[in-house]
Design a protein around this motif. Structure first.
Motif, PDB file in Angstrom:
ATOM      1  N   PHE A 214      -3.286   0.563   5.978  1.00 37.50           N
ATOM      2  CA  PHE A 214      -4.529   1.360   5.476  1.00 37.50           C
ATOM      3  C   PHE A 214      -5.026   2.270   6.518  1.00 37.50           C
ATOM      4  O   PHE A 214      -5.455   3.376   6.065  1.00 37.50           O
ATOM      5  CB  PHE A 214      -5.592   0.303   4.802  1.00 37.50           C
ATOM      6  CG  PHE A 214      -6.954   0.940   4.288  1.00 37.50           C
ATOM      7  CD1 PHE A 214      -6.772   1.756   3.204  1.00 37.50           C
ATOM      8  CD2 PHE A 214      -8.181   0.587   4.896  1.00 37.50           C
ATOM      9  CE1 PHE A 214      -8.103   2.445   2.819  1.00 37.50           C
ATOM     10  CE2 PHE A 214      -9.204   1.158   4.394  1.00 37.50           C
ATOM     11  CZ  PHE A 214      -9.083   2.090   3.488  1.00 37.50           C
ATOM     12  N   LYS A 215      -5.212   1.694   7.758  1.00 38.63           N
ATOM     13  CA  LYS A 215      -5.516   2.385   8.653  1.00 38.63           C
ATOM     14  C   LYS A 215      -4.844   3.668   8.901  1.00 38.63           C
ATOM     15  O   LYS A 215      -5.341   4.792   9.114  1.00 38.63           O
ATOM     16  CB  LYS A 215      -5.751   1.687  10.002  1.00 38.63           C
ATOM     17  CG  LYS A 215      -6.176   2.251  11.281  1.00 38.63           C
ATOM     18  CD  LYS A 215      -6.269   1.477  12.478  1.00 38.63           C
ATOM     19  CE  LYS A 215      -6.720   2.148  13.686  1.00 38.63           C
ATOM     20  NZ  LYS A 215      -6.839   1.036  14.869  1.00 38.63           N
ATOM     21  N   ALA A 216      -3.661   3.657   8.854  1.00 37.06           N
ATOM     22  CA  ALA A 216      -2.685   4.679   9.291  1.00 37.06           C
ATOM     23  C   ALA A 216      -2.708   5.800   7.892  1.00 37.06           C
ATOM     24  O   ALA A 216      -2.656   7.019   8.371  1.00 37.06           O
ATOM     25  CB  ALA A 216      -1.244   4.469   9.248  1.00 37.06           C
ATOM     26  N   THR A 217      -3.084   5.394   6.686  1.00 40.55           N
ATOM     27  CA  THR A 217      -3.281   6.387   5.660  1.00 40.55           C
ATOM     28  C   THR A 217      -4.780   7.092   5.777  1.00 40.55           C
ATOM     29  O   THR A 217      -4.577   8.188   5.603  1.00 40.55           O
ATOM     30  CB  THR A 217      -3.142   5.405   4.324  1.00 40.55           C
ATOM     31  OG1 THR A 217      -2.178   4.733   4.119  1.00 40.55           O
ATOM     32  CG2 THR A 217      -3.582   6.262   3.052  1.00 40.55           C
ATOM     33  N   VAL A 218      -5.621   6.375   6.293  1.00 41.60           N
ATOM     34  CA  VAL A 218      -6.909   7.086   6.253  1.00 41.60           C
ATOM     35  C   VAL A 218      -6.923   8.098   7.409  1.00 41.60           C
ATOM     36  O   VAL A 218      -7.391   9.055   7.468  1.00 41.60           O
ATOM     37  CB  VAL A 218      -8.093   5.926   6.332  1.00 41.60           C
ATOM     38  CG1 VAL A 218      -9.351   6.695   7.042  1.00 41.60           C
ATOM     39  CG2 VAL A 218      -8.167   4.866   5.442  1.00 41.60           C
ATOM     40  N   GLN A 219      -6.198   7.472   8.601  1.00 46.72           N
ATOM     41  CA  GLN A 219      -6.178   8.309   9.856  1.00 46.72           C
ATOM     42  C   GLN A 219      -5.549   9.630   9.509  1.00 46.72           C
ATOM     43  O   GLN A 219      -5.521  10.635  10.294  1.00 46.72           O
ATOM     44  CB  GLN A 219      -5.959   7.754  10.959  1.00 46.72           C
ATOM     45  CG  GLN A 219      -6.974   6.715  11.656  1.00 46.72           C
ATOM     46  CD  GLN A 219      -6.335   5.791  12.764  1.00 46.72           C
ATOM     47  OE1 GLN A 219      -5.339   5.498  12.860  1.00 46.72           O
ATOM     48  NE2 GLN A 219      -7.521   5.310  13.296  1.00 46.72           N
ATOM     49  N   ALA A 220      -4.456   9.757   8.796  1.00 46.14           N
ATOM     50  CA  ALA A 220      -3.782  10.887   8.377  1.00 46.14           C
ATOM     51  C   ALA A 220      -4.454  11.797   7.154  1.00 46.14           C
ATOM     52  O   ALA A 220      -3.957  12.877   7.292  1.00 46.14           O
ATOM     53  CB  ALA A 220      -2.282  10.102   7.791  1.00 46.14           C
ATOM     54  N   ILE A 221      -5.604  11.417   6.896  1.00 46.35           N
ATOM     55  CA  ILE A 221      -6.200  12.275   6.164  1.00 46.35           C
ATOM     56  C   ILE A 221      -7.267  13.049   6.827  1.00 46.35           C
ATOM     57  O   ILE A 221      -8.319  12.421   7.135  1.00 46.35           O
ATOM     58  CB  ILE A 221      -6.932  11.697   4.805  1.00 46.35           C
ATOM     59  CG1 ILE A 221      -5.739  10.844   4.041  1.00 46.35           C
ATOM     60  CG2 ILE A 221      -7.754  12.458   4.008  1.00 46.35           C
ATOM     61  CD1 ILE A 221      -6.410   9.713   2.920  1.00 46.35           C
ATOM     62  N   PRO A 222      -7.118  14.349   7.008  1.00 51.43           N
ATOM     63  CA  PRO A 222      -8.194  15.109   8.083  1.00 51.43           C
ATOM     64  C   PRO A 222      -9.564  15.038   7.394  1.00 51.43           C
ATOM     65  O   PRO A 222     -10.580  15.411   8.022  1.00 51.43           O
ATOM     66  CB  PRO A 222      -7.350  16.549   8.139  1.00 51.43           C
ATOM     67  CG  PRO A 222      -6.505  16.751   7.088  1.00 51.43           C
ATOM     68  CD  PRO A 222      -6.023  15.225   6.594  1.00 51.43           C
TER      69      PRO A 222
ATOM     70  N   ALA B  19      -2.683   6.132  -2.741  1.00 48.39           N
ATOM     71  CA  ALA B  19      -1.005   6.003  -3.027  1.00 48.39           C
ATOM     72  C   ALA B  19      -0.555   5.393  -1.682  1.00 48.39           C
ATOM     73  O   ALA B  19       0.314   4.572  -1.815  1.00 48.39           O
ATOM     74  CB  ALA B  19      -0.553   7.435  -3.052  1.00 48.39           C
ATOM     75  N   GLY B  20      -1.499   5.394  -0.652  1.00 45.87           N
ATOM     76  CA  GLY B  20      -1.259   4.605   0.518  1.00 45.87           C
ATOM     77  C   GLY B  20      -1.409   3.159   0.686  1.00 45.87           C
ATOM     78  O   GLY B  20      -0.534   2.587   1.404  1.00 45.87           O
ATOM     79  N   THR B  21      -2.036   2.742  -0.045  1.00 46.78           N
ATOM     80  CA  THR B  21      -2.485   1.146  -0.123  1.00 46.78           C
ATOM     81  C   THR B  21      -2.929   0.576  -1.233  1.00 46.78           C
ATOM     82  O   THR B  21      -3.179   1.136  -2.184  1.00 46.78           O
ATOM     83  CB  THR B  21      -3.400   0.840   1.103  1.00 46.78           C
ATOM     84  OG1 THR B  21      -4.519   1.551   0.783  1.00 46.78           O
ATOM     85  CG2 THR B  21      -2.903   1.255   2.625  1.00 46.78           C
TER      86      THR B  21
END
Length: 155
Positions: free
Chosen positions: A84-92, A127-129
């Motif tokens: 989840f953290k990686a998904t959120v951090q990848a969204i500028p 979609a990420g989590t």
């Protein structure tokens, strides 16, 4: 690091305008340039000043819509969190991201040009989590926005 009244005043000044020359800051706090410069360097080295950035007007770069996104999950594993953290951090468009106490597990602040752009962010997020509940609230009017931290608690 123990901060004294001069350090606090330097921080107040720099939070309002970090582009000021050291000589200008020194005048305002009653120091000569070199001791003021040393204090600023010490504040940076100690991690009190973490970085200096340019603040950009969101409307002028077409991201004037602010969305607060509350996320609840029924999964609380480390693997899920890492994904989840990686998904959120990848969204500028996500400019703030917090783990919360209470009914909401995570809170995000998203900036976008419009609802259609937010829908794309939302689709990337889900979609990420695996999420239990996602609630979005659109800010109608910005009443206060500051990056300056209150310094009255230093001591």
């Amino acid at each position: 690091m123990k901060l004294d009244a001069i350090d606090v005043r330097i921080l107040e000044i720099l939070q309002q305008d970090a582009e000021q020359q050291v000589t200008q800051v020194a005048e305002q706090v009653g120091l000569s340039t070199t001791p003021c410069w040393r204090r600023i360097q010490r504040l940076k080295e100690a991690g009190v000043i973490t970085r200096q950035v340019a603040l950009v007007d969101a409307r002028k770069v077409n991201v004037g819509v602010t969305v607060f996104v509350s996320v609840r999950t029924s999964v609380h594993t480390e693997a899920w969190f890492d994904t989840f953290k990686a998904t959120v951090q990848a969204i500028p468009e996500v400019v703030e991201f917090y783990r919360m106490s209470g009914d909401v597990d995570y809170l995000l602040r998203v900036v976008v040009p419009d609802i259609a752009a937010y829908d794309k962010v939302y689709k990337r997020l889900i979609a990420g989590t695996q999420l239990h509940d996602v609630s979005s609230s659109f800010a109608m009017e910005e009443l206060k926005l500051t990056t300056a931290l209150p310094l009255g608690y230093v001591g």
